[in-house]
Design a protein around this motif. Sequence first.
Motif, PDB file in Angstrom:
ATOM      1  N   GLU A 147     -74.041 -16.094  47.141  1.00 13.98           N
ATOM      2  CA  GLU A 147     -74.052 -14.790  47.796  1.00 13.98           C
ATOM      3  C   GLU A 147     -75.412 -14.528  48.451  1.00 13.98           C
ATOM      4  N   THR A 148     -76.454 -14.875  47.724  1.00 14.85           N
ATOM      5  CA  THR A 148     -77.805 -14.656  48.253  1.00 14.85           C
ATOM      6  C   THR A 148     -78.059 -15.542  49.467  1.00 14.85           C
ATOM      7  N   ARG A 149     -77.581 -16.776  49.397  1.00 10.53           N
ATOM      8  CA  ARG A 149     -77.733 -17.684  50.540  1.00 10.53           C
ATOM      9  C   ARG A 149     -77.020 -17.120  51.764  1.00 10.53           C
ATOM     10  N   ALA A 150     -75.810 -16.614  51.554  1.00 11.64           N
ATOM     11  CA  ALA A 150     -75.036 -16.066  52.677  1.00 11.64           C
ATOM     12  C   ALA A 150     -75.747 -14.854  53.272  1.00 11.64           C
ATOM     13  N   ILE A 151     -76.295 -14.014  52.418  1.00 10.84           N
ATOM     14  CA  ILE A 151     -77.021 -12.832  52.914  1.00 10.84           C
ATOM     15  C   ILE A 151     -78.222 -13.263  53.748  1.00 10.84           C
ATOM     16  N   LYS A 167     -80.704  -8.468  47.106  1.00 12.90           N
ATOM     17  CA  LYS A 167     -80.582  -9.920  47.196  1.00 12.90           C
ATOM     18  C   LYS A 167     -81.409 -10.490  48.344  1.00 12.90           C
ATOM     19  N   LEU A 168     -81.553  -9.703  49.396  1.00 13.53           N
ATOM     20  CA  LEU A 168     -82.388 -10.166  50.500  1.00 13.53           C
ATOM     21  C   LEU A 168     -83.847 -10.265  50.045  1.00 13.53           C
ATOM     22  N   GLN A 169     -84.272  -9.293  49.268  1.00 14.52           N
ATOM     23  CA  GLN A 169     -85.631  -9.353  48.702  1.00 14.52           C
ATOM     24  C   GLN A 169     -85.770 -10.587  47.814  1.00 14.52           C
TER      25      GLN A 169
END
Lengths: 176, 270
Positions: free
Chosen positions: A117-121, A149-151
Amino acid sequence: MSFFSPATLAETYRRFGPALARKGRRILRDASEVDDVIQEAFCRFVERGEPMRDPQATYAYLQRSVVNLCLDRIAGGRSQPTDPASQLFAAVPAPDRTGEVEARARLSLLLAGLDEETRAIGVLVLLEGQTQEEAAQSLGLSRRTVGTKLQKFEAHVRKRAERFEGDAGPTGEEQP
Amino acid sequence: MSPTHLSEHALEQLSMELLPAAEAASARDHLRECPDCRTRAEALGADTSAFLSTHAPDRFAARVLQQVERREEARVAASPWHRMWERLRTSLSIAVPLAVAAGIAFVVVPRGPAGHVETGDELPYVGTKGDVLFELHEEGTEAAVASGGTLHAGARIRIAVGHPRGGHLWVVGIGADGSPFAYAPLDGKAPLALGAGPLHLLEGAVELDDAVGPERWIALVSAEPIPWEQVVAAVKAAKPGERLPLEADQARLDLHRQAREGGGAPPGSP
């Protein structure tokens, strides 16, 4: 046994396939490899069980799969990134600093330890230029989760870079 | 871009009918009034139409379901319970007469799908679009040449292809200048008849000439024979990196042709 009829699956592909292809082509240089990625994403979608009732959730799942499968292909040395994708990953230096820094080495470093999820964001916001609200909408997440998650993504990149490059690391702020 | 314009994300969501009703209505109102956004939306629609014209959803769905089914069968065959049963089944043929004589009762576990015994000698599945299995083997080496790998001038290359339904096969090479060359069959007259089955080596070998540079190899398997002239036209019509616009399952390898090993530095080297 599959819960999906061919007609259901064909309709899902008709609706989301073109957008997924555009997304994959922003990451991978080779369009036919994007086709393979999309096929694999749909296989996983079928394998996970019943069709989702919410079309947005279906698209979120497929989009996340496509983005991560594309990244895995680059990290595994099986596919070449597009120039913009390469620039994104160029923010992370190679560990040995010898010769030309390969996008694959950078990406492997970048991705290690990050969840899908973090990678996709990271890709949607930093590569595609989506706002956090847009990324939240297309991934079926809250705006707050995307921000957090972007942070995490940016901190992870910085930390990984410092580990290999001392103080010459990249920063998320340099990204578009 | 002005914030009053629709974002790429909004246009994409609108095209997929994923926007909430109120936002969709607002976006459509904007499109009626904004020629710039309307042009972008039309370009998106044209790209979608072009994509679907070369990526038939029905065929895609059939391929996905078939691949999922094959994986499931492979998983069953590889499961410890299935293996245990196969070992038990083999030993039963020897042990049953002795067991009956000794009055021992056997508990029989259910058997998995017939015909999926793991033999360990089948070539592994190679994930390629449309079920085409495609490998190149350089004579004298054991490993297949992977995509991104190198082929040296003078090498003798064996081609391996497999397809679950079989059909008519072309193996096409496309050099840096974009012109196609038939590697199988070499005479380029008509496609080879390919039987249904796993990956297997084609007869004969291709001896590579001294050409150097990037070269893409594509295996095309079609239900109906495709004339070579049509393959050539498709190669010329396709954009670099795109699937050939042909009714054929396709697999490809992107390779680099180099001078003979030990034959000096490649062209362009200092």
